[in-house]
Design a protein around this motif. Structure first.
Motif, mmCIF file in Angstrom:
data_model
loop_
_atom_site.group_PDB
_atom_site.id
_atom_site.type_symbol
_atom_site.label_atom_id
_atom_site.label_comp_id
_atom_site.label_asym_id
_atom_site.label_seq_id
_atom_site.Cartn_x
_atom_site.Cartn_y
_atom_site.Cartn_z
ATOM 1 N N VAL A 7 0.877 -1.168 0.000
ATOM 2 C CA VAL A 7 0.000 0.000 0.000
ATOM 3 C C VAL A 7 0.915 1.219 0.000
ATOM 4 O O VAL A 7 1.808 1.324 0.835
ATOM 5 N N THR A 8 0.687 2.124 -0.947
ATOM 6 C CA THR A 8 1.487 3.341 -1.046
ATOM 7 C C THR A 8 0.568 4.545 -0.975
ATOM 8 O O THR A 8 -0.463 4.590 -1.648
ATOM 9 N N LEU A 9 0.939 5.516 -0.149
ATOM 10 C CA LEU A 9 0.186 6.761 0.007
ATOM 11 C C LEU A 9 1.070 7.922 -0.396
ATOM 12 O O LEU A 9 2.244 7.977 -0.025
ATOM 13 N N ASP A 10 0.496 8.866 -1.131
ATOM 14 C CA ASP A 10 1.214 10.072 -1.528
ATOM 15 C C ASP A 10 0.588 11.280 -0.849
ATOM 16 O O ASP A 10 -0.634 11.407 -0.809
ATOM 17 N N ASN A 11 1.440 12.181 -0.342
ATOM 18 C CA ASN A 11 1.003 13.396 0.352
ATOM 19 C C ASN A 11 -0.087 13.074 1.371
ATOM 20 O O ASN A 11 -1.204 13.577 1.286
ATOM 21 N N ALA A 12 0.249 12.205 2.299
ATOM 22 C CA ALA A 12 -0.717 11.669 3.265
ATOM 23 C C ALA A 12 -0.738 12.449 4.562
ATOM 24 O O ALA A 12 0.293 12.951 5.027
ATOM 25 N N ARG A 13 -1.925 12.546 5.147
ATOM 26 C CA ARG A 13 -2.131 13.073 6.491
ATOM 27 C C ARG A 13 -2.993 12.054 7.215
ATOM 28 O O ARG A 13 -4.132 11.798 6.826
ATOM 29 N N ILE A 14 -2.451 11.478 8.272
ATOM 30 C CA ILE A 14 -3.163 10.476 9.057
ATOM 31 C C ILE A 14 -3.324 11.016 10.467
ATOM 32 O O ILE A 14 -2.336 11.354 11.127
ATOM 33 N N SER A 15 -4.569 11.107 10.928
ATOM 34 C CA SER A 15 -4.792 11.612 12.287
ATOM 35 C C SER A 15 -5.528 10.579 13.114
ATOM 36 O O SER A 15 -6.383 9.849 12.624
ATOM 37 N N SER A 47 4.626 -2.595 3.147
ATOM 38 C CA SER A 47 4.890 -3.781 2.342
ATOM 39 C C SER A 47 5.021 -5.010 3.224
ATOM 40 O O SER A 47 5.039 -4.915 4.438
ATOM 41 N N GLY A 48 5.140 -6.158 2.571
ATOM 42 C CA GLY A 48 5.174 -7.432 3.282
ATOM 43 C C GLY A 48 3.756 -7.921 3.473
ATOM 44 O O GLY A 48 2.925 -7.820 2.572
ATOM 45 N N ASP A 49 3.451 -8.427 4.648
ATOM 46 C CA ASP A 49 2.096 -8.881 4.976
ATOM 47 C C ASP A 49 1.290 -7.666 5.428
ATOM 48 O O ASP A 49 1.284 -7.314 6.599
ATOM 49 N N VAL A 50 0.631 -6.994 4.495
ATOM 50 C CA VAL A 50 -0.140 -5.793 4.796
ATOM 51 C C VAL A 50 -1.592 -6.182 5.032
ATOM 52 O O VAL A 50 -2.185 -6.909 4.240
ATOM 53 N N ARG A 51 -2.153 -5.706 6.124
ATOM 54 C CA ARG A 51 -3.573 -5.917 6.430
ATOM 55 C C ARG A 51 -4.163 -4.568 6.792
ATOM 56 O O ARG A 51 -3.531 -3.776 7.482
ATOM 57 N N PHE A 52 -5.391 -4.316 6.316
ATOM 58 C CA PHE A 52 -6.010 -3.029 6.588
ATOM 59 C C PHE A 52 -7.525 -3.145 6.547
ATOM 60 O O PHE A 52 -8.086 -4.060 5.950
ATOM 61 N N ALA A 53 -8.163 -2.214 7.228
ATOM 62 C CA ALA A 53 -9.626 -2.106 7.224
ATOM 63 C C ALA A 53 -9.957 -0.627 7.232
ATOM 64 O O ALA A 53 -9.202 0.196 7.757
ATOM 65 N N GLY A 89 -12.111 5.644 9.939
ATOM 66 C CA GLY A 89 -12.140 4.310 10.528
ATOM 67 C C GLY A 89 -11.018 3.428 10.010
ATOM 68 O O GLY A 89 -11.179 2.227 9.844
ATOM 69 N N LEU A 90 -9.848 4.007 9.773
ATOM 70 C CA LEU A 90 -8.712 3.293 9.186
ATOM 71 C C LEU A 90 -7.914 2.544 10.248
ATOM 72 O O LEU A 90 -7.621 3.078 11.316
ATOM 73 N N TRP A 91 -7.566 1.328 9.907
ATOM 74 C CA TRP A 91 -6.659 0.512 10.711
ATOM 75 C C TRP A 91 -5.744 -0.193 9.732
ATOM 76 O O TRP A 91 -6.193 -0.667 8.687
ATOM 77 N N ALA A 92 -4.444 -0.257 10.030
ATOM 78 C CA ALA A 92 -3.504 -0.939 9.143
ATOM 79 C C ALA A 92 -2.324 -1.470 9.934
ATOM 80 O O ALA A 92 -1.957 -0.923 10.973
ATOM 81 N N ARG A 93 -1.752 -2.550 9.399
ATOM 82 C CA ARG A 93 -0.487 -3.070 9.931
ATOM 83 C C ARG A 93 0.268 -3.687 8.771
ATOM 84 O O ARG A 93 -0.333 -4.118 7.777
ATOM 85 N N ALA A 94 1.595 -3.714 8.877
ATOM 86 C CA ALA A 94 2.433 -4.243 7.805
ATOM 87 C C ALA A 94 3.748 -4.727 8.385
ATOM 88 O O ALA A 94 4.157 -4.310 9.466
ATOM 89 N N ASP A 95 4.400 -5.619 7.641
ATOM 90 C CA ASP A 95 5.720 -6.087 8.049
ATOM 91 C C ASP A 95 6.752 -4.967 7.975
ATOM 92 O O ASP A 95 7.648 -4.875 8.807
ATOM 93 N N HIS A 96 6.626 -4.105 6.939
ATOM 94 C CA HIS A 96 7.598 -3.034 6.728
ATOM 95 C C HIS A 96 6.865 -1.737 6.391
ATOM 96 O O HIS A 96 5.851 -1.755 5.708
ATOM 97 N N ALA A 97 7.417 -0.629 6.864
ATOM 98 C CA ALA A 97 6.881 0.685 6.523
ATOM 99 C C ALA A 97 8.047 1.636 6.294
ATOM 100 O O ALA A 97 9.007 1.649 7.083
ATOM 101 N N THR A 98 7.979 2.403 5.200
ATOM 102 C CA THR A 98 8.974 3.431 4.946
ATOM 103 C C THR A 98 8.229 4.729 4.648
ATOM 104 O O THR A 98 7.115 4.711 4.139
ATOM 105 N N THR A 99 8.865 5.855 4.999
ATOM 106 C CA THR A 99 8.257 7.159 4.764
ATOM 107 C C THR A 99 9.307 8.123 4.241
ATOM 108 O O THR A 99 10.511 7.890 4.374
ATOM 109 N N ASP A 100 8.825 9.212 3.661
ATOM 110 C CA ASP A 100 9.698 10.266 3.152
ATOM 111 C C ASP A 100 9.116 11.601 3.587
ATOM 112 O O ASP A 100 7.905 11.804 3.499
#
Length: 142
Positions: free
Chosen positions: A36-44, A64-70, A108-119
Motif C-alpha cells: 500500500v502506497t500513500l502520496d502526500n498523506a495526512r493520518i490523524s 509492504s510485506g504482509d499488509v492488512r487493513f480495514a 475508521g482506518l486501521w492498518a499493519r504491515a511487516d515493513h513501513a517506509t516514509t519520506d
C-alpha cells in the motif's frame, strides 16, 4: 481488532493511494495486500480523554510485506476519474492485482504491515483538530 483501542480508527487524507495484490476474504472487514502506497498523506488519530491523539504527515508512505487493513469509509477517484465510496467490509472476495485512487478521504482506518517506509515525515502528538501538512506540501504536487 481493527481501529486499535478506538472504535473510530484513524482518519486519512492523501492525494494518491496505490494498492497491489489486494484480497478481501469473505465475511471479514480486514483486507490483505502485498503493498500500500500513500502520496502526500495526512493520518490523524484523535485519541481519547486519557490518551493524546497524533498527526502523521508524509510526502510518501509505503507499507509492504504482509499488509492488512480495514476502513469504515473510503472515498476517492478510481484511476483519477471515477468517484467511488466503499468500505472494506463490503468488498467482494475477488483478487485485485492493482488499484489506484486519487483524492483519497478515509475514516475508521486501521492498518499493519511487516515493513513501513516514509519520506519527509512529521509526527505530532496531541492532535485535537484537523491534521494539517506542512505548508510547503499544500502547494507542491506529488
Amino acid at each position: 481488532m481493527p481501529g486499535g483501542t478506538s472504535p473510530r480508527g484513524a482518519t486519512l487524507r492523501a492525494t494518491g493511494l496505490t494498492v497491489t495484490a489486494m484480497y478481501c476474504p469473505m465475511g471479514r472487514d480486514v483486507c490483505r495486500a502485498a503493498s500500500v502506497t500513500l502520496d502526500n498523506a495526512r493520518i490523524s488519530y484523535q485519541g481519547s480523554a486519557h490518551a493524546p491523539g497524533s498527526c502523521t504527515a508524509a510526502r510518501h508512505i509505503n507499507l509492504s510485506g504482509d499488509v492488512r487493513f480495514a476502513v469504515s469509509r473510503l472515498r476517492g477517484r478510481v484511476f483519477g476519474l471515477l468517484p467511488v465510496a466503499l468500505s472494506t467490509a463490503a468488498l467482494p472476495p475477488l483478487p485485485l492485482p492493482y488499484l489506484y485512487l486519487s483524492d483519497v478521504d478515509a475514516t475508521g482506518l486501521w492498518a499493519r504491515a511487516d515493513h513501513a517506509t516514509t519520506d519527509s515525515t512529521t509526527i505530532s502528538p496531541g492532535s485535537t483538530g484537523p491534521c494539517r501538512p506542512r505548508s510547503r506540501w499544500a502547494t507542491t504536487p506529488g
